[in-house]
Design a protein around this motif. Structure first.
Motif, PDB file in Angstrom:
ATOM      1  N   GLY A   1       0.817  -1.199   0.000  1.00 43.87           N
ATOM      2  CA  GLY A   1       0.000   0.000   0.000  1.00 43.87           C
ATOM      3  C   GLY A   1       0.857   1.256   0.000  1.00 43.87           C
ATOM      4  O   GLY A   1       2.075   1.196   0.101  1.00 43.87           O
TER       5      GLY A   1
ATOM      6  N   ARG B   1     -12.082  -3.834   0.684  1.00 46.73           N
ATOM      7  CA  ARG B   1     -11.617  -2.511   1.091  1.00 46.73           C
ATOM      8  C   ARG B   1     -12.687  -1.805   1.901  1.00 46.73           C
ATOM      9  O   ARG B   1     -13.889  -2.088   1.772  1.00 46.73           O
TER      10      ARG B   1
ATOM     11  N   THR C   1      -9.395   5.158  -2.690  1.00 49.34           N
ATOM     12  CA  THR C   1      -8.757   5.363  -1.392  1.00 49.34           C
ATOM     13  C   THR C   1      -9.497   4.591  -0.307  1.00 49.34           C
ATOM     14  O   THR C   1     -10.714   4.751  -0.143  1.00 49.34           O
TER      15      THR C   1
ATOM     16  N   VAL D   1      -8.674   1.400   3.180  1.00 52.19           N
ATOM     17  CA  VAL D   1      -7.818   0.348   3.727  1.00 52.19           C
ATOM     18  C   VAL D   1      -8.187  -0.941   3.005  1.00 52.19           C
ATOM     19  O   VAL D   1      -9.366  -1.313   2.949  1.00 52.19           O
TER      20      VAL D   1
ATOM     21  N   THR E   1      -3.950  -2.729   4.675  1.00 47.44           N
ATOM     22  CA  THR E   1      -2.910  -1.823   4.189  1.00 47.44           C
ATOM     23  C   THR E   1      -3.585  -0.615   3.549  1.00 47.44           C
ATOM     24  O   THR E   1      -4.553  -0.756   2.800  1.00 47.44           O
ATOM     25  N   GLN E   2      -3.097   0.562   3.875  1.00 42.95           N
ATOM     26  CA  GLN E   2      -3.724   1.805   3.417  1.00 42.95           C
ATOM     27  C   GLN E   2      -3.314   2.118   1.982  1.00 42.95           C
ATOM     28  O   GLN E   2      -2.123   2.091   1.639  1.00 42.95           O
TER      29      GLN E   2
ATOM     30  N   THR F   1      -3.915   5.294  -0.601  1.00 44.61           N
ATOM     31  CA  THR F   1      -4.405   6.664  -0.721  1.00 44.61           C
ATOM     32  C   THR F   1      -4.097   7.175  -2.117  1.00 44.61           C
ATOM     33  O   THR F   1      -2.942   7.161  -2.545  1.00 44.61           O
TER      34      THR F   1
END
Length: 118
Positions: free
Chosen positions: A9, A38, A90, A92, A112-113, A115
């Motif tokens: 990520g 997500r 966007t 997680v 896992t982020q 963005t």
């Protein structure tokens, strides 16, 4: 004990690409489904894509044509190649493993982020 460890990520500009990985370890029955979900702030967790141990795939309409899920059965690892990323991607991202043998337990990674900046 089954563990899932995600990686890949990060922060990317709109239109860019990222590749997520999820490695499963432990006592894993070979017939299973691995997938990515997500969750964006204020939203429920949603399906992104799944892939069975036989290779069958399923995608959310919102990512079709942009994301590709794949797996390496020998390594018990699943990947998510994300292209043409949009700000609405966007979230997680969580990896999930579903064992296709009763009692059919499922396991989740820590997340896992991802963005995407516009």
């Amino acid at each position: 004990q089954v563990q899932l460890v995600e990686s890949g990520g990060g922060l990317v500009q709109a239109g860019g690409s990222l590749r997520l990985s999820c490695a499963a370890s432990g006592n894993i029955f070979s017939i299973n489904v691995m997938g990515w979900y997500r969750q964006a702030p204020g939203n429920e967790r949603e399906l992104v894509a799944t892939i069975s141990s036989g290779g069958g795939t399923n995608y959310a309409d919102s990512v079709k044509g942009r994301f590709t899920i794949s797996r390496d059965n020998a390594r018990n690892t699943v990947y998510l190649q994300m292209n043409s990323l949009k700000s609405e991607d966007t979230a997680v991202y969580y990896c999930k493993l579903l064992i296709l043998r009763p009692p059919s337990p499922s396991y989740w990674g820590q997340g896992t982020q991802v963005t995407v900046s516009s």
